[in-house]
Design an enzyme around this catalytic site. Structure first.
Site, PDB file in Angstrom:
ATOM      1  N   GLY A 136     -71.589 -70.203 -91.352  1.00  0.00           N
ATOM      2  CA  GLY A 136     -70.856 -69.001 -91.741  1.00  0.00           C
ATOM      3  C   GLY A 136     -70.453 -68.199 -90.523  1.00  0.00           C
ATOM      4  O   GLY A 136     -70.243 -68.752 -89.447  1.00  0.00           O
ATOM      5  N   GLU A 137     -70.308 -66.908 -90.693  1.00  0.00           N
ATOM      6  CA  GLU A 137     -69.912 -65.982 -89.637  1.00  0.00           C
ATOM      7  C   GLU A 137     -68.460 -66.163 -89.204  1.00  0.00           C
ATOM      8  O   GLU A 137     -67.953 -65.406 -88.382  1.00  0.00           O
ATOM      9  CB  GLU A 137     -70.820 -66.110 -88.388  1.00  0.00           C
ATOM     10  CG  GLU A 137     -72.293 -65.955 -88.663  1.00  0.00           C
ATOM     11  CD  GLU A 137     -73.180 -66.281 -87.467  1.00  0.00           C
ATOM     12  OE1 GLU A 137     -72.640 -66.448 -86.337  1.00  0.00           O
ATOM     13  OE2 GLU A 137     -74.403 -66.365 -87.643  1.00  0.00           O
TER      14      GLU A 137
END
Length: 345
Positions: free
Chosen positions: A311-312
């Site tokens: 993610g991120e």
């Protein structure tokens, strides 16, 4: 609710883009996905010489009430701890954003922590976390509207800095649970196929997560409209992302799409304004259960499949060099008309 004016790019330029790309000094179609990317970006920008200017990466962060049902392996405090890590430059998203020349903006949409005012975070905190959607709607109508509006305003700030290519990431423990609920409700794909390990649940943990979400779905008494699904099960960071994606499309930006959570945000955005899909470049197919299914539902062709699930925004950032290569191809390769090379196929 804020309204957006999102138009599909004019198709009249497509034959001109195809002609330019087909007459570059290479066999027709031999650069594969780079040719498709160059066509899409030229189509978005309505030019035969597209440019990527001042790329920005926004990370929206918030906590989720559903996390108290232990649907995630990671405890809730990881959200604020990772935000502090982002701010100090030590996370995965930091080295990738730096490597590829992205300006980062980190937004507190609703983290259960009080950040010091001099940390560099953009404070748009709605409340410390959403409500627990096992029992009630995650947010009010007013909170939903505020999140959409603030996500759009963040993109306005990026545009003011000259940005025309936007990447978005997220941080929020339990947001794969919220994303699974959006996915099943907005696609009719069975919930069981939408629920995965998140940050690392074992089979028993995934089973518990599924049972909690199944109960939440059974408890839901809404009208199943897109706005109500977004409000009832969403996270503040996810709703701000929807607002950001819609505003970016309205401004005719290239939007880089990351993993499962960001793809579910685009899914929600597309249910409101289908034209937003024209502006989306799908960075990768992640390992989270459900991601491939929602990509297939959207008819998406992700650029990478590297087993990523951080993610991120990291997967989308990893794919950015391919976007750069596509733009360099259409702008820097010679054409058969300009050099003495016999056209070959």
């Amino acid at each position: 609710m804020k309204l957006f004016n999102i138009n599909k790019p004019d198709d009249d330029i497509l034959p001109l883009l195809e002609d330019k790309i087909n007459n570059l000094t290479k066999p027709k179609g031999s650069l594969g996905a780079l040719e498709d990317l160059a066509t899409q970006i030229g189509w978005i920008q309505q030019t035969l010489s597209p440019q990527l200017n001042y790329p920005h990466h926004i990370v929206f962060a918030a906590d989720h009430g559903i996390a108290h049902e232990k649907v995630s392996l990671s405890p809730q405090e990881i959200t604020y701890q990772m935000i502090l890590n982002f701010l100090s430059g030590g996370a995965g998203v930091n080295f990738l954003a730096k490597q590829h020349g992205f300006t980062m903006k980190i937004v507190d949409a609703g983290v259960n922590y009080q950040f010091k005012p001099d940390t560099g975070i953009i404070d748009l905190k709605i409340r410390n976390e959403t409500r627990n959607f096992l029992y009630e709607a995650a947010m009010t109508h007013e909170e939903l509207e505020f999140a959409i509006e603030q996500g759009a305003k963040i993109v306005d700030g990026c545009a003011d800095e000259g940005c025309n290519v936007l990447c978005i990431g997220e941080m929020g423990i339990a947001n794969t649970s919220a994303s699974s609920m959006w996915m099943t409700c907005l696609t009719d794909i069975p919930l069981e196929q939408c629920v995965g390990a998140g940050s690392g649940l074992n089979s028993q943990g995934v089973s518990h997560k599924y049972n909690v979400l199944k109960q939440a779905l059974e408890n839901y008494q809404g009208d199943y409209s897109t706005w109500d699904i977004i409000r009832y099960f969403g996270g503040f960071e996810m709703v701000m992302t929807v607002g950001a994606m819609l505003r970016a499309a309205e401004l005719k930006m290239v939007i880089l799409i990351d993993g499962f959570i960001m793809t579910c945000c685009l899914l929600a955005a597309s249910k409101l304004y289908p034209e937003v899909l024209s502006y989306a470049v799908f960075g990768h197919q992640g390992d989270e259960a459900g991601h491939k299914q929602v990509l297939d539902y959207l008819g998406a062709k992700p650029l990478l499949n590297l087993g990523l699930r951080l993610g991120e925004g990291t997967g989308a950032l990893c794919a950015y060099p391919l976007v750069e290569s596509a733009v360099k191809m259409i702008n820097e390769m010679s054409s058969f008309k300009k050099v003495q090379v016999t056209k070959y196929f």
